[in-house]
Design a protein around this motif. Structure first.
Motif, PDB file in Angstrom:
ATOM      1  N   ARG A 100      45.058  -6.810 -13.542  1.00  0.00           N
ATOM      2  CA  ARG A 100      43.665  -6.199 -13.141  1.00  0.00           C
ATOM      3  C   ARG A 100      43.524  -6.775 -11.846  1.00  0.00           C
ATOM      4  N   LYS A 203      37.296  -5.007 -10.353  1.00  0.00           N
ATOM      5  CA  LYS A 203      36.186  -6.136 -10.498  1.00  0.00           C
ATOM      6  C   LYS A 203      35.732  -6.796  -9.494  1.00  0.00           C
ATOM      7  N   TYR A 208      28.471  -5.142  -9.578  1.00  0.00           N
ATOM      8  CA  TYR A 208      27.482  -5.663 -10.589  1.00  0.00           C
ATOM      9  C   TYR A 208      26.273  -5.832  -9.808  1.00  0.00           C
ATOM     10  N   GLU A 239      30.186   3.424 -18.893  1.00  0.00           N
ATOM     11  CA  GLU A 239      30.099   1.909 -19.803  1.00  0.00           C
ATOM     12  C   GLU A 239      28.970   1.317 -19.436  1.00  0.00           C
ATOM     13  N   GLY A 241      26.705  -2.338 -18.014  1.00  0.00           N
ATOM     14  CA  GLY A 241      26.856  -2.843 -16.985  1.00  0.00           C
ATOM     15  C   GLY A 241      28.030  -4.090 -17.024  1.00  0.00           C
ATOM     16  N   GLY A 242      28.197  -4.414 -18.113  1.00  0.00           N
ATOM     17  CA  GLY A 242      29.406  -5.595 -18.370  1.00  0.00           C
ATOM     18  C   GLY A 242      30.553  -5.300 -19.519  1.00  0.00           C
ATOM     19  N   ASN A 244      32.971  -2.153 -22.115  1.00  0.00           N
ATOM     20  CA  ASN A 244      33.041  -0.952 -22.408  1.00  0.00           C
ATOM     21  C   ASN A 244      32.474  -0.337 -23.845  1.00  0.00           C
ATOM     22  N   GLY A 266      38.684  -2.555 -19.415  1.00  0.00           N
ATOM     23  CA  GLY A 266      38.544  -3.700 -20.044  1.00  0.00           C
ATOM     24  C   GLY A 266      39.794  -3.883 -20.816  1.00  0.00           C
ATOM     25  N   ILE A 267      39.945  -5.511 -21.005  1.00  0.00           N
ATOM     26  CA  ILE A 267      41.326  -5.773 -21.760  1.00  0.00           C
ATOM     27  C   ILE A 267      40.891  -5.787 -23.209  1.00  0.00           C
ATOM     28  N   THR A 268      39.554  -6.098 -23.646  1.00  0.00           N
ATOM     29  CA  THR A 268      39.073  -6.082 -24.794  1.00  0.00           C
ATOM     30  C   THR A 268      39.265  -4.577 -25.471  1.00  0.00           C
ATOM     31  N   THR A 310      35.083  -9.413 -22.807  1.00  0.00           N
ATOM     32  CA  THR A 310      35.603 -10.744 -23.081  1.00  0.00           C
ATOM     33  C   THR A 310      34.414 -11.891 -23.619  1.00  0.00           C
TER      34      THR A 310
HETATM   35  C1  LIG Z   1      31.695  -3.562 -16.005  1.00  0.00           C
HETATM   36  C2  LIG Z   1      32.476  -4.373 -17.155  1.00  0.00           C
HETATM   37  N1  LIG Z   1      33.017  -3.435 -18.154  1.00  0.00           N
HETATM   38  C3  LIG Z   1      33.896  -4.017 -19.126  1.00  0.00           C
HETATM   39  C4  LIG Z   1      34.123  -5.231 -19.246  1.00  0.00           C
HETATM   40  C5  LIG Z   1      35.100  -5.597 -20.231  1.00  0.00           C
HETATM   41  O1  LIG Z   1      36.323  -6.188 -19.983  1.00  0.00           O
HETATM   42  P1  LIG Z   1      37.296  -7.170 -20.627  1.00  0.00           P
HETATM   43  O2  LIG Z   1      37.449  -6.979 -21.847  1.00  0.00           O
HETATM   44  O3  LIG Z   1      38.245  -7.388 -19.626  1.00  0.00           O
HETATM   45  O4  LIG Z   1      36.543  -8.506 -20.509  1.00  0.00           O
HETATM   46  C6  LIG Z   1      33.692  -6.141 -18.190  1.00  0.00           C
HETATM   47  C7  LIG Z   1      33.918  -7.473 -18.451  1.00  0.00           C
HETATM   48  O5  LIG Z   1      34.685  -8.191 -17.695  1.00  0.00           O
HETATM   49  C8  LIG Z   1      32.789  -5.621 -17.417  1.00  0.00           C
HETATM   50  O6  LIG Z   1      32.227  -6.371 -16.046  1.00  0.00           O
END
Ligand SMILES: Cc1ncc(COP(=O)(O)O)c(C=O)c1O
Length: 362
Positions: A100, A203, A208, A239, A241-242, A244, A266-268, A310
């Motif tokens: 990513r 990212k 942000y 989504e 702000g941080g 999904n 998102g990796i999660t 995460t």
């Molecule tokens: C805007 C946004 N969406 C989704 C995620 C979830 O991503 P991940 O599961 O890779 O942490 C994040 C966090 O990193 C994020 O900042």
């Protein structure tokens, strides 16, 4: 493939004392304390990536004309190191963060760091600062923040010819210190996060920065988080702000907004698609309109909503509020709980890692 980047280690002369470290790890909070070291490497067109080192954690000295301070050419990543019961330390799918970051690099016209070099940089820092990885109890972890920025001293809008990549790390407590509580969501109708062709899938700090005013509005409205809609039609859920989003339907189907180029991959989110398939759910990636969310919760067709990322892994979503109304309650549904436990158990080594997601560091 192994990293070919030679990494010099310069140990800190004044590391945090064992007593102070024990106090910090007892209540680390989030993003407040930083380990004794950091990883750093520089890039120039002539030399490529060079001068990789783990050095004592220290402030940076930047010329006021450093490009990132003006034009925001910057990207970052976030992942965690988990201590298992046998004392070993592991990261979760770090090569996905590396990939990513490569995609973010391309979007922000920054140099690409090899996947192996990214993983080696994270491993090097965690190895040197291993004593900062908290014990496995209580969902604590070491949050790792790799980031890359335009470090050239230059005023002008063009890709920087000097770039710095750093990795810092910070012990993190359980996201929910008093147990898991559903978050309430404010629907942002005035602001969007990213448009087509923009940077939504990268990212990068700008995404942000642009979300802050909407998040402020959410808090003023008594909500915890903000949800953004697509920028062109203002109809489809993107989504938070941080984090999904996921919707659970009464027939067990699980739906997440499709990757449109405007949301973070998102990796999660990706891991949940695989995990839920294995848990027997049908999983769909498709557009979800805000009316489908509102009507689905009202009618009972949508039985659970959860957010993922995460930091909090999986978070139940309770109320959705907008100008003129709200839906949703305060319960944490069984699917949300199951998905959360299944993931956390893999991360902390309590369940078999059937997907080969864990990467051993120490
Ligand atoms: C805007 C946004 N969406 C989704 C995620 C979830 O991503 P991940 O599961 O890779 O942490 C994040 C966090 O990193 C994020 O900042």
């Amino acid at each position: 493939m192994e990293s070919s980047l030679p990494i010099e280690v310069i140990p800190a002369t004044n590391p945090v004392s064992p007593g102070r470290l024990a106090d910090i790890l007892a209540e680390p909070g989030f993003g407040q304390y930083f380990t004794d070291h950091m990883f750093a490497v520089e890039w120039t067109p002539a030399d490529g990536w060079h001068n990789a080192r783990v050095t004592p954690y220290a402030p940076l000295s930047l010329d006021p004309a450093t490009a990132v301070l003006h034009y925001a050419q910057e990207i970052f990543e976030g992942l965690k190191a988990y201590r298992h019961a046998d004392g070993s330390v592991w990261t979760f799918r770090p090569e996905e963060n590396a990939a990513r970051m490569q995609r973010s690099s391309k979007r922000l016209a920054l140099p690409v760091l090899g996947v192996e070099d990214f993983v080696a940089s994270v491993d090097a820092l965690i190895t040197v600062d291993e004593r900062w990885v908290p014990e496995a109890t209580g969902e604590k972890s070491l949050y790792v923040r790799p980031f890359m920025f335009a470090s050239e001293t230059f005023l002008g809008v063009r890709p920087a010819q000097h770039v710095t990549y750093l990795v810092i790390a910070s012990p993190a407590g359980a996201y929910f210190s008093t147990g898991i509580h559903p978050v309430s969501i404010w629907l942002s109708e005035d602001y969007t996060r990213a448009g087509r062709g923009g940077m939504g899938a990268a990212k990068t700090g700008g995404n942000y920065a642009s979300s802050l005013v909407a998040q402020q509005e959410a808090i003023a409205e008594g909500c915890d988080q903000v949800v953004f809609l697509d920028a062109s039609e203002r109809t489809y859920v993107e989504e938070l702000g941080g984090m999904n989003l996921y919707f659970v339907y009464e027939d067990g189907t699980i739906v997440t907004p499709e990757l449109s180029g405007t949301i973070l991959e998102g990796i999660t989110r990706d891991s949940i698609i695989e995990l839920c398939g294995k848990l027997g759910h049908s999983v769909q990636e498709r557009r979800v309109s805000i009316d489908e969310w509102r009507d689905g919760v009202s009618s009972g067709r949508i039985t659970e909503v959860f957010a993922c990322g995460t930091a909090a892994v999986v978070t139940p979503v309770g109320r959705l509020k907008w100008r003129g109304g709200e839906v949703g309650g305060d319960a944490t549904g069984p699917v949300t709980s199951n998905v959360r436990s299944a993931l956390v158990d893999i991360q902390y080594g309590r369940a078999e890692d059937a997907f080969g997601w864990m990467h051993r560091v120490v």
